[in-house]
Design a protein around this motif. Structure first.
Motif, PDB file in Angstrom:
ATOM      1  N   ASN A 265       0.862  -1.179   0.000  1.00  0.00           N
ATOM      2  CA  ASN A 265       0.000   0.000   0.000  1.00  0.00           C
ATOM      3  C   ASN A 265       0.898   1.228   0.000  1.00  0.00           C
ATOM      4  OD1 ASN A 265      -2.085  -1.885   0.357  1.00  0.00           O
ATOM      5  ND2 ASN A 265      -1.890  -1.741   2.579  1.00  0.00           N
ATOM      6  N   ILE A 266       0.886   1.968  -1.079  1.00  0.00           N
ATOM      7  CA  ILE A 266       1.832   3.074  -1.253  1.00  0.00           C
ATOM      8  C   ILE A 266       1.095   4.403  -1.141  1.00  0.00           C
ATOM      9  CG2 ILE A 266       3.459   4.156  -2.843  1.00  0.00           C
ATOM     10  CD1 ILE A 266       4.051   1.375  -3.936  1.00  0.00           C
ATOM     11  N   TYR A 267       1.439   5.137  -0.105  1.00  0.00           N
ATOM     12  CA  TYR A 267       0.905   6.469   0.133  1.00  0.00           C
ATOM     13  C   TYR A 267       2.057   7.478  -0.008  1.00  0.00           C
ATOM     14  CZ  TYR A 267      -3.078   4.024   2.236  1.00  0.00           C
ATOM     15  OH  TYR A 267      -4.152   3.215   2.452  1.00  0.00           O
ATOM     16  N   PRO A 268       1.751   8.763  -0.136  1.00  0.00           N
ATOM     17  CA  PRO A 268       2.824   9.756  -0.174  1.00  0.00           C
ATOM     18  C   PRO A 268       3.697   9.673   1.078  1.00  0.00           C
ATOM     19  CG  PRO A 268       0.751  10.748  -0.851  1.00  0.00           C
ATOM     20  CD  PRO A 268       0.417   9.390  -0.312  1.00  0.00           C
ATOM     21  N   GLY A 269       4.961   9.334   0.919  1.00  0.00           N
ATOM     22  CA  GLY A 269       5.895   9.328   2.036  1.00  0.00           C
ATOM     23  C   GLY A 269       5.990   8.042   2.828  1.00  0.00           C
ATOM     24  N   SER A 270       5.151   7.041   2.523  1.00  0.00           N
ATOM     25  CA  SER A 270       5.204   5.819   3.312  1.00  0.00           C
ATOM     26  C   SER A 270       4.730   4.629   2.497  1.00  0.00           C
ATOM     27  CB  SER A 270       4.357   5.946   4.580  1.00  0.00           C
ATOM     28  OG  SER A 270       2.989   6.041   4.254  1.00  0.00           O
ATOM     29  N   VAL A 271       5.108   3.442   2.978  1.00  0.00           N
ATOM     30  CA  VAL A 271       4.694   2.184   2.357  1.00  0.00           C
ATOM     31  C   VAL A 271       4.229   1.247   3.461  1.00  0.00           C
ATOM     32  CG1 VAL A 271       5.453   0.142   1.074  1.00  0.00           C
ATOM     33  CG2 VAL A 271       6.276   2.401   0.402  1.00  0.00           C
ATOM     34  N   GLN A 272       3.072   0.632   3.261  1.00  0.00           N
ATOM     35  CA  GLN A 272       2.586  -0.419   4.148  1.00  0.00           C
ATOM     36  C   GLN A 272       2.641  -1.738   3.390  1.00  0.00           C
ATOM     37  OE1 GLN A 272      -1.419   0.652   5.162  1.00  0.00           O
ATOM     38  NE2 GLN A 272      -0.859   2.684   5.892  1.00  0.00           N
ATOM     39  N   LEU A 273       3.078  -2.790   4.080  1.00  0.00           N
ATOM     40  CA  LEU A 273       3.099  -4.115   3.485  1.00  0.00           C
ATOM     41  C   LEU A 273       2.224  -5.051   4.293  1.00  0.00           C
ATOM     42  CD1 LEU A 273       6.182  -2.874   2.963  1.00  0.00           C
ATOM     43  CD2 LEU A 273       6.483  -5.113   1.957  1.00  0.00           C
ATOM     44  N   ASN A 274       1.489  -5.890   3.597  1.00  0.00           N
ATOM     45  CA  ASN A 274       0.743  -6.975   4.213  1.00  0.00           C
ATOM     46  C   ASN A 274       1.219  -8.283   3.599  1.00  0.00           C
ATOM     47  OD1 ASN A 274      -0.783  -5.271   5.752  1.00  0.00           O
ATOM     48  ND2 ASN A 274      -2.727  -5.718   4.779  1.00  0.00           N
ATOM     49  N   LEU A 275       1.598  -9.229   4.429  1.00  0.00           N
ATOM     50  CA  LEU A 275       1.903 -10.583   3.990  1.00  0.00           C
ATOM     51  C   LEU A 275       0.830 -11.495   4.558  1.00  0.00           C
ATOM     52  CD1 LEU A 275       4.080 -12.265   2.430  1.00  0.00           C
ATOM     53  CD2 LEU A 275       4.970 -12.891   4.684  1.00  0.00           C
ATOM     54  N   ILE A 276       0.152 -12.228   3.696  1.00  0.00           N
ATOM     55  CA  ILE A 276      -0.979 -13.058   4.103  1.00  0.00           C
ATOM     56  C   ILE A 276      -0.491 -14.498   4.229  1.00  0.00           C
ATOM     57  CG2 ILE A 276      -3.368 -13.640   3.609  1.00  0.00           C
ATOM     58  CD1 ILE A 276      -2.656 -10.599   3.976  1.00  0.00           C
ATOM     59  N   VAL A 277      -0.438 -15.001   5.458  1.00  0.00           N
ATOM     60  CA  VAL A 277       0.182 -16.291   5.748  1.00  0.00           C
ATOM     61  C   VAL A 277      -0.875 -17.273   6.230  1.00  0.00           C
ATOM     62  CG1 VAL A 277       1.952 -17.484   7.078  1.00  0.00           C
ATOM     63  CG2 VAL A 277       2.300 -15.086   6.405  1.00  0.00           C
ATOM     64  N   PRO A 278      -1.171 -18.327   5.466  1.00  0.00           N
ATOM     65  CA  PRO A 278      -2.133 -19.319   5.951  1.00  0.00           C
ATOM     66  C   PRO A 278      -1.531 -20.163   7.066  1.00  0.00           C
ATOM     67  CG  PRO A 278      -1.206 -20.009   3.842  1.00  0.00           C
ATOM     68  CD  PRO A 278      -0.672 -18.634   4.111  1.00  0.00           C
ATOM     69  N   THR A 279      -2.252 -20.305   8.158  1.00  0.00           N
ATOM     70  CA  THR A 279      -1.805 -21.155   9.265  1.00  0.00           C
ATOM     71  C   THR A 279      -2.699 -22.377   9.433  1.00  0.00           C
ATOM     72  OG1 THR A 279      -3.052 -19.751  10.796  1.00  0.00           O
ATOM     73  CG2 THR A 279      -0.724 -19.251  10.502  1.00  0.00           C
ATOM     74  N   ALA A 280      -3.901 -22.343   8.906  1.00  0.00           N
ATOM     75  CA  ALA A 280      -4.820 -23.477   8.850  1.00  0.00           C
ATOM     76  C   ALA A 280      -5.814 -23.142   7.745  1.00  0.00           C
ATOM     77  CB  ALA A 280      -5.531 -23.694  10.187  1.00  0.00           C
ATOM     78  N   VAL A 281      -6.668 -24.097   7.402  1.00  0.00           N
ATOM     79  CA  VAL A 281      -7.588 -23.835   6.299  1.00  0.00           C
ATOM     80  C   VAL A 281      -8.524 -22.684   6.619  1.00  0.00           C
ATOM     81  CG1 VAL A 281      -9.378 -25.478   7.035  1.00  0.00           C
ATOM     82  CG2 VAL A 281      -9.069 -24.962   4.591  1.00  0.00           C
ATOM     83  N   ASP A 282      -8.796 -22.446   7.912  1.00  0.00           N
ATOM     84  CA  ASP A 282      -9.679 -21.346   8.306  1.00  0.00           C
ATOM     85  C   ASP A 282      -8.994 -20.361   9.243  1.00  0.00           C
ATOM     86  OD1 ASP A 282      -9.455 -23.017  10.446  1.00  0.00           O
ATOM     87  OD2 ASP A 282     -11.595 -23.122  10.898  1.00  0.00           O
ATOM     88  N   ARG A 283      -7.665 -20.280   9.175  1.00  0.00           N
ATOM     89  CA  ARG A 283      -6.904 -19.348  10.010  1.00  0.00           C
ATOM     90  C   ARG A 283      -5.792 -18.717   9.160  1.00  0.00           C
ATOM     91  NH1 ARG A 283     -10.626 -20.419  12.694  1.00  0.00           N
ATOM     92  NH2 ARG A 283     -10.767 -20.808  14.941  1.00  0.00           N
ATOM     93  N   THR A 284      -5.633 -17.422   9.340  1.00  0.00           N
ATOM     94  CA  THR A 284      -4.639 -16.664   8.571  1.00  0.00           C
ATOM     95  C   THR A 284      -3.969 -15.654   9.483  1.00  0.00           C
ATOM     96  OG1 THR A 284      -5.879 -16.885   6.497  1.00  0.00           O
ATOM     97  CG2 THR A 284      -4.356 -15.036   6.646  1.00  0.00           C
ATOM     98  N   THR A 285      -2.669 -15.494   9.320  1.00  0.00           N
ATOM     99  CA  THR A 285      -1.948 -14.390   9.961  1.00  0.00           C
ATOM    100  C   THR A 285      -1.666 -13.329   8.911  1.00  0.00           C
ATOM    101  OG1 THR A 285      -0.905 -15.844  11.590  1.00  0.00           O
ATOM    102  CG2 THR A 285       0.126 -13.695  11.215  1.00  0.00           C
ATOM    103  N   THR A 286      -2.124 -12.118   9.181  1.00  0.00           N
ATOM    104  CA  THR A 286      -1.813 -10.989   8.309  1.00  0.00           C
ATOM    105  C   THR A 286      -0.691 -10.189   8.962  1.00  0.00           C
ATOM    106  OG1 THR A 286      -4.063 -10.851   7.444  1.00  0.00           O
ATOM    107  CG2 THR A 286      -2.703  -8.886   7.246  1.00  0.00           C
ATOM    108  N   VAL A 287       0.489 -10.257   8.366  1.00  0.00           N
ATOM    109  CA  VAL A 287       1.651  -9.521   8.868  1.00  0.00           C
ATOM    110  C   VAL A 287       1.612  -8.122   8.258  1.00  0.00           C
ATOM    111  CG1 VAL A 287       4.158  -9.427   9.006  1.00  0.00           C
ATOM    112  CG2 VAL A 287       2.980 -11.652   9.064  1.00  0.00           C
ATOM    113  N   PHE A 288       1.487  -7.117   9.103  1.00  0.00           N
ATOM    114  CA  PHE A 288       1.413  -5.723   8.660  1.00  0.00           C
ATOM    115  C   PHE A 288       2.698  -5.011   9.073  1.00  0.00           C
ATOM    116  CE2 PHE A 288       0.634  -1.315   9.898  1.00  0.00           C
ATOM    117  CZ  PHE A 288       0.037  -0.792   8.776  1.00  0.00           C
ATOM    118  N   GLU A 289       3.405  -4.432   8.109  1.00  0.00           N
ATOM    119  CA  GLU A 289       4.596  -3.625   8.405  1.00  0.00           C
ATOM    120  C   GLU A 289       4.471  -2.281   7.709  1.00  0.00           C
ATOM    121  OE1 GLU A 289       8.407  -5.396   7.916  1.00  0.00           O
ATOM    122  OE2 GLU A 289       7.974  -7.067   9.273  1.00  0.00           O
ATOM    123  N   TRP A 290       4.909  -1.240   8.420  1.00  0.00           N
ATOM    124  CA  TRP A 290       4.832   0.145   7.933  1.00  0.00           C
ATOM    125  C   TRP A 290       6.258   0.673   7.838  1.00  0.00           C
ATOM    126  CZ3 TRP A 290       0.233   3.656   8.672  1.00  0.00           C
ATOM    127  CH2 TRP A 290       0.519   4.984   8.330  1.00  0.00           C
TER     128      TRP A 290
END
Length: 363
Positions: A265-290
């Motif tokens: 996600n690219i905004y003026p002056g900054s970038v956000q990243l999301n990594l979508i990591v499956p941990t089970a068929v109905d569970r996900t970890t969304t890693v958010f870094e700014w």
């Protein structure tokens, strides 16, 4: 492994006639097993920011799904290895730091920064043992677009498998040129949050790839963006969402998605990243870094009037997405639902994702 019962029929190429993936692909654990083998272990995965590895001997541990990895700087070279001792499977590094050698904490086997096996305490009686054949198993580490990526290359012979699929430059494609002037590598991390979400990883990606839900799910973000001008452009292995900001001349936001699970996600002056990591068929970890440049103004619209407000607004959007994705996951299991239709005006990005899924799952 073969997963014939789970190989989806590719969506109809004509978007106005196409239907979404069947619900079983979001519910069956075998579907996730197939995705691990055919998608995640064979695609380029984001593993960090180069600021973690600036000095000779710097190292950092990470993982691609459950596969533990070690990244390090050996002089001018970036290296990557499975973080697994070749003796009994212990870890050779924990966390991050700076080392001249790597040592397993189980039995003390020691490795150089190049992955070569250097020390094997009390192992003199072993016959037909070749130290040179028992170094750490390497994985590639490539810096591109100011980020670090690896590719596990499937499950070939130890140390023999190279990157699977197309080269990283082909996967990133036009993105490389479009953000070439954005100094991502020189940005500094501002925040990291791991969100645990009770949904299949594909539900979260589906949600990201369309702005159709903005008016109802993200009312504050909807007011900040020019929804009428919002559009999604699909490329071979990624897509770009373009969203002008209301009342801010020459200012805009871009939302990139790179197959299968990276979002920028690219905004003026900054970038956000999301990594979508499956941990089970109905569970996900969304890693958010700014990330943000030193000295940059954190109060860039449309986020907020100050840094704290900007971070709070980003968290608000994440939690709105989590709530609707968890609701959708429950709905996918109901007898009344199997698959739906795409909105031609708003869901071409989701259609593109489903086409790539079918392509990769079918081998």
């Amino acid at each position: 492994p073969a997963f014939p019962a789970l190989e989806p029929t590719p969506p109809e190429p004509e978007l106005s006639l196409a239907s979404t993936l069947p619900a079983r692909l979001y519910l069956d654990p075998e579907a996730l097993a197939a995705e691990r083998e055919r998608i995640f272990y064979r695609s380029w995965q984001w593993v960090g920011h180069p600021s973690r590895l600036t000095q000779d001997g710097d190292y950092a541990t990470t993982a691609v799904l459950e596969q533990p990895l070690l990244l390090l700087r050996d002089g001018a070279e970036l290296r990557g290895f499975y973080n697994v001792c070749r003796h009994r499977g212990g870890a050779v590094a924990v966390g991050e730091g700076n080392r001249r050698t790597l040592q397993c904490r189980y039995h003390g086997w020691t490795y150089g920064l190049d992955g070569s096996l250097r020390g094997t305490p009390e192992f003199g009686g072993a016959r037909c043992f070749e130290r040179s054949a028992n170094g750490l198993v390497p994985v590639p580490v490539v810096e591109a677009a100011g980020l670090l990526f690896t590719n596990l290359g499937g499950r070939g012979e130890l140390g023999q498998a190279g990157p699977a699929g197309p080269p990283l430059t082909e996967v990133l494609g036009e993105l490389l040129g479009e953000i070439a002037d954005l100094p991502v590598a020189r940005m500094r991390p501002v925040r990291r949050v791991d969100y645990e979400v009770r949904c299949n990883w594909k539900v979260y990606v589906d949600n990201y790839l369309e702005g159709y839900h903005l008016p109802l799910v993200h009312p504050r973000l909807f007011r900040a963006l020019d929804y009428g001008a919002y559009k999604v452009e699909t490329r071979r292995y990624h897509s770009r969402q373009y969203a002008p900001l209301r009342g801010v001349p020459d200012s805009q936001a871009f939302y990139y998605w790179v197959f299968p699970n990276l979002m920028l996600n690219i905004y003026p002056g900054s970038v956000q990243l999301n990594l979508i990591v499956p941990t089970a068929v109905d569970r996900t970890t969304t890693v958010f870094e700014w990330y943000q440049l030193d000295g940059a103004d954190p109060a860039e619209p449309p986020l907020a009037d100050d840094a704290a407000g900007s971070l709070a607004f980003a968290d608000e959007v994440q939690r709105e997405d989590i709530a609707i994705c968890e609701q959708v996951q429950r709905g996918l299991a109901f007898h009344a639902y199997d698959r739906g239709r795409f909105c031609p005006a708003r869901e071409n990005g989701v259609h593109h994702f489903h086409q790539l899924l079918a392509e990769h799952l079918s081998g």
